[in-house]
Design a protein around this motif. Structure first.
Motif, PDB file in Angstrom:
ATOM      1  N   ILE A  10       0.830  -1.201   0.000  1.00 11.25           N
ATOM      2  CA  ILE A  10       0.000   0.000   0.000  1.00 11.25           C
ATOM      3  C   ILE A  10       0.868   1.257   0.000  1.00 11.25           C
ATOM      4  O   ILE A  10       0.519   2.283  -0.582  1.00 11.25           O
ATOM      5  N   ALA A  11       2.016   1.178   0.647  1.00  7.20           N
ATOM      6  CA  ALA A  11       2.945   2.307   0.732  1.00  7.20           C
ATOM      7  C   ALA A  11       4.341   1.768   1.019  1.00  7.20           C
ATOM      8  O   ALA A  11       4.486   0.638   1.503  1.00  7.20           O
ATOM      9  N   GLN A  12       5.335   2.584   0.732  1.00  8.18           N
ATOM     10  CA  GLN A  12       6.723   2.187   0.985  1.00  8.18           C
ATOM     11  C   GLN A  12       7.572   3.440   1.115  1.00  8.18           C
ATOM     12  O   GLN A  12       7.648   4.230   0.179  1.00  8.18           O
ATOM     13  N   PRO A  13       8.197   3.671   2.272  1.00 10.10           N
ATOM     14  CA  PRO A  13       9.032   4.871   2.405  1.00 10.10           C
ATOM     15  C   PRO A  13      10.230   4.813   1.478  1.00 10.10           C
ATOM     16  O   PRO A  13      10.754   3.738   1.186  1.00 10.10           O
ATOM     17  N   TRP A  14      10.649   5.968   0.991  1.00  6.58           N
ATOM     18  CA  TRP A  14      11.818   6.042   0.114  1.00  6.58           C
ATOM     19  C   TRP A  14      13.016   6.459   0.956  1.00  6.58           C
ATOM     20  O   TRP A  14      13.242   7.629   1.224  1.00  6.58           O
ATOM     21  N   LEU A  15      13.767   5.469   1.383  1.00  4.45           N
ATOM     22  CA  LEU A  15      14.952   5.665   2.210  1.00  4.45           C
ATOM     23  C   LEU A  15      16.150   5.021   1.521  1.00  4.45           C
ATOM     24  O   LEU A  15      16.013   4.002   0.834  1.00  4.45           O
ATOM     25  N   GLY A  16      17.333   5.613   1.727  1.00  5.49           N
ATOM     26  CA  GLY A  16      18.508   5.060   1.066  1.00  5.49           C
ATOM     27  C   GLY A  16      19.782   5.354   1.816  1.00  5.49           C
ATOM     28  O   GLY A  16      19.786   5.597   3.030  1.00  5.49           O
ATOM     29  N   GLU A  17      20.880   5.351   1.080  1.00  4.16           N
ATOM     30  CA  GLU A  17      22.199   5.535   1.681  1.00  4.16           C
ATOM     31  C   GLU A  17      22.338   6.903   2.353  1.00  4.16           C
ATOM     32  O   GLU A  17      23.028   7.040   3.366  1.00  4.16           O
ATOM     33  N   LYS A 191       3.542   8.128   5.911  1.00 10.75           N
ATOM     34  CA  LYS A 191       3.423   9.472   5.359  1.00 10.75           C
ATOM     35  C   LYS A 191       4.400   9.671   4.194  1.00 10.75           C
ATOM     36  O   LYS A 191       5.178   8.791   3.862  1.00 10.75           O
ATOM     37  N   VAL A 192       4.366  10.871   3.598  1.00  4.50           N
ATOM     38  CA  VAL A 192       5.139  11.128   2.383  1.00  4.50           C
ATOM     39  C   VAL A 192       6.637  11.112   2.657  1.00  4.50           C
ATOM     40  O   VAL A 192       7.427  10.602   1.862  1.00  4.50           O
ATOM     41  N   ILE A 193       7.066  11.702   3.776  1.00  5.46           N
ATOM     42  CA  ILE A 193       8.445  11.538   4.234  1.00  5.46           C
ATOM     43  C   ILE A 193       8.401  11.011   5.662  1.00  5.46           C
ATOM     44  O   ILE A 193       7.405  11.191   6.369  1.00  5.46           O
ATOM     45  N   THR A 194       9.476  10.362   6.079  1.00  7.99           N
ATOM     46  CA  THR A 194       9.457   9.708   7.384  1.00  7.99           C
ATOM     47  C   THR A 194      10.767   9.876   8.136  1.00  7.99           C
ATOM     48  O   THR A 194      11.834  10.011   7.530  1.00  7.99           O
ATOM     49  N   THR A 195      10.651   9.872   9.455  1.00 10.87           N
ATOM     50  CA  THR A 195      11.823   9.795  10.335  1.00 10.87           C
ATOM     51  C   THR A 195      11.715   8.530  11.196  1.00 10.87           C
ATOM     52  O   THR A 195      12.326   8.440  12.248  1.00 10.87           O
ATOM     53  N   TRP A 299      -0.997  13.803  -2.543  1.00  8.72           N
ATOM     54  CA  TRP A 299      -1.454  12.440  -2.800  1.00  8.72           C
ATOM     55  C   TRP A 299      -0.799  11.440  -1.856  1.00  8.72           C
ATOM     56  O   TRP A 299      -0.242  10.433  -2.257  1.00  8.72           O
ATOM     57  N   GLN A 300      -0.892  11.777  -0.572  1.00 15.66           N
ATOM     58  CA  GLN A 300      -0.409  10.842   0.449  1.00 15.66           C
ATOM     59  C   GLN A 300      -1.128   9.503   0.319  1.00 15.66           C
ATOM     60  O   GLN A 300      -0.545   8.447   0.549  1.00 15.66           O
ATOM     61  N   SER A 301      -2.401   9.547  -0.054  1.00 13.58           N
ATOM     62  CA  SER A 301      -3.163   8.335  -0.340  1.00 13.58           C
ATOM     63  C   SER A 301      -4.061   8.591  -1.534  1.00 13.58           C
ATOM     64  O   SER A 301      -4.504   9.726  -1.762  1.00 13.58           O
ATOM     65  N   TYR A 302      -4.348   7.534  -2.271  1.00 19.08           N
ATOM     66  CA  TYR A 302      -5.286   7.629  -3.388  1.00 19.08           C
ATOM     67  C   TYR A 302      -6.501   6.780  -3.032  1.00 19.08           C
ATOM     68  O   TYR A 302      -6.428   5.552  -2.995  1.00 19.08           O
ATOM     69  N   CYS A 303      -7.609   7.471  -2.737  1.00 19.12           N
ATOM     70  CA  CYS A 303      -8.791   6.813  -2.195  1.00 19.12           C
ATOM     71  C   CYS A 303      -9.926   6.848  -3.214  1.00 19.12           C
ATOM     72  O   CYS A 303     -10.262   7.911  -3.740  1.00 19.12           O
ATOM     73  N   VAL A 304     -10.512   5.686  -3.500  1.00 20.76           N
ATOM     74  CA  VAL A 304     -11.636   5.601  -4.434  1.00 20.76           C
ATOM     75  C   VAL A 304     -12.877   5.125  -3.687  1.00 20.76           C
ATOM     76  O   VAL A 304     -12.788   4.440  -2.665  1.00 20.76           O
ATOM     77  N   ARG A 305     -14.044   5.513  -4.199  1.00 17.41           N
ATOM     78  CA  ARG A 305     -15.314   5.042  -3.657  1.00 17.41           C
ATOM     79  C   ARG A 305     -15.842   3.964  -4.604  1.00 17.41           C
ATOM     80  O   ARG A 305     -16.083   4.218  -5.780  1.00 17.41           O
ATOM     81  N   LEU A 306     -16.022   2.757  -4.094  1.00 12.58           N
ATOM     82  CA  LEU A 306     -16.441   1.639  -4.937  1.00 12.58           C
ATOM     83  C   LEU A 306     -17.909   1.762  -5.335  1.00 12.58           C
ATOM     84  O   LEU A 306     -18.713   2.353  -4.603  1.00 12.58           O
ATOM     85  N   PRO A 307     -18.273   1.187  -6.483  1.00 11.26           N
ATOM     86  CA  PRO A 307     -19.691   1.142  -6.858  1.00 11.26           C
ATOM     87  C   PRO A 307     -20.501   0.436  -5.773  1.00 11.26           C
ATOM     88  O   PRO A 307     -19.998  -0.475  -5.103  1.00 11.26           O
ATOM     89  N   GLU A 308     -21.751   0.849  -5.605  1.00  6.71           N
ATOM     90  CA  GLU A 308     -22.577   0.287  -4.539  1.00  6.71           C
ATOM     91  C   GLU A 308     -22.783  -1.212  -4.706  1.00  6.71           C
ATOM     92  O   GLU A 308     -23.017  -1.927  -3.733  1.00  6.71           O
ATOM     93  N   SER A 309     -22.695  -1.684  -5.943  1.00  6.89           N
ATOM     94  CA  SER A 309     -22.895  -3.118  -6.189  1.00  6.89           C
ATOM     95  C   SER A 309     -21.707  -3.963  -5.752  1.00  6.89           C
ATOM     96  O   SER A 309     -21.810  -5.196  -5.692  1.00  6.89           O
TER      97      SER A 309
END
Length: 385
Positions: A10-17, A191-195, A299-309
């Protein structure tokens, strides 16, 4: 289907060297708690958002707690906010002994509906806590007009909204300037950036900033940095009840590197959000998130509303079986077991909040996400819907 993807989180922080080296620098310096790295991170963060002051704390929940205390919220006061938020928003109000007054959201933005605020104001109302939900800015101008009319302070729960922007007097300005009285941010890994974890409080009020700095370190009259660097013996005192809400220098060192990455991270997230908009537009009944003309989400999250069916749990399970992680819509605090015993009031009908929790679903979105991975998410969602 395109080449099989093993797993899409669902999410993955971007951390590196760079972050690893920053943490190493702080560790080897011998100063690992709140110190020079925290001070530098605060200054850089304040400059980035355009605030006069920024105070680093342990997490966004502690930031909200201190913000409420600073504006004078006391036991039995009322604070207007939304139930449709992570439970920390309501909890921080209860930490003060105050009572959250929940009002409903706008279904398009998932943010507090300004039209409903005025009717929720009472003689006991002491503040408004708005939430920039999932990084989408609230209608700040409408909310502030009401707040100013009733002389109520406005606290921005900007946990998700670092680098989000709002059109203000013809100029694009970052959330956290602040446009209200105080803004609170989170650096949780979601979140978008992390500590790792951590938070930040921004304000233009020097008295409040001074108060935050006392409260976060047990109310200690002399900070560690001054006491340890002094040429004479200094005995500190504790003139008020304080808290252990500090950020470590290791976290701050990582945060400084993350802040450098932020423009690139947000640019990528906005690109991926536009790809979702384009590719999901033809699914009948699927409601996509709305970005007002005066707002730019991170766009910390992309949220959709599903069809009622659609059976949401079935949709989520099919996607998980295909190696795609999703999450339900944002929770409603008033529906949680804790708030069967905690005090709260209803400032309006909460139908839209409940509908959003019951029918919304969050799709994977993160900086390292490839177009192939995103295409896979779209393909499976189209199939199951």
């Amino acid at each position: 289907m395109s080449e099989k993807i093993q797993y899409i989180p669902i999410a993955q922080p971007w951390l590196g060297e760079a972050e690893a080296e920053a943490a190493r620098r702080a560790i080897l310096s011998g100063w690992v708690t709140q110190g020079p790295e925290v001070a530098a991170f605060e200054q850089e963060f304040a400059t980035y958002v355009g605030a006069n002051y920024a105070c680093a704390v342990a997490n966004c929940t502690t930031a909200l707690h201190l913000a409420l205390l600073a504006v004078g919220v006391k036991p039995e006061d009322e604070v207007i906010t939304v139930s449709h938020s992570f439970i920390a928003t309501a909890n921080s109000i209860r930490y003060c002994g105050a009572i959250p007054v929940f009002v409903d959201i706008e279904p398009q933005t998932y943010n507090i509906n300004p039209v409903l605020i005025e009717d929720a104001i009472s003689e006991r109302t002491r503040a408004i806590v708005l939430v920039h939900q999932m990084g989408m800015p609230c209608d700040l101008k409408s909310i502030l007009e009401i707040a100013h009319c009733y002389e109520l302070p406005v606290i921005e729960d900007a946990a998700c909204a670092i680098a989000s922007e709002i059109l203000w007097d013809g100029q694009w300005e970052k959330i956290g300037k602040p446009h209200g009285d105080i803004a609170c941010f989170s650096f949780h890994p979601r979140k978008v950036i992390t500590t790792g974890d951590g938070g930040m409080i921004t304000t233009n009020n020097p008295q409040w900033d001074e108060q935050f700095r006392l409260w976060r370190q047990h109310g200690m009259s002399v900070p560690d940095t001054l006491r340890h660097g002094a040429k004479q013996v200094i005995f500190e005192s504790y003139p008020m009840l304080g808290y252990n809400y500090r950020m470590t220098d290791i976290q701050a060192a990582v945060g400084r590197e993350q802040l450098k990455r932020l423009p690139e991270i947000v640019e990528r997230r906005r690109y991926l959000a536009q790809r979702y908009h384009h590719q999901l537009a033809d699914i009948p009944g699927l409601k996509l998130p709305t970005e007002p003309a005066w707002a730019k989400s991170n766009w910390q999250s992309y949220c959709v509303r599903l069809p009622e069916s659609c059976d949401r749990q079935r949709v989520m399970q099919v996607m998980l079986d295909a190696g795609i992680s999703t999450r339900r819509g944002i929770m409603c605090a008033h529906r949680e077991p804790a708030y069967e015993v905690e005090s709260w009031l209803c400032g309006s009908d909460l139908t839209e909040s409940e509908q959003a929790q019951d029918h919304a679903m969050i799709l994977p979105l993160f900086h390292q996400m490839t177009e192939q991975e995103q295409d896979c998410v779209v393909e499976v969602l189209k199939t199951v819907c």
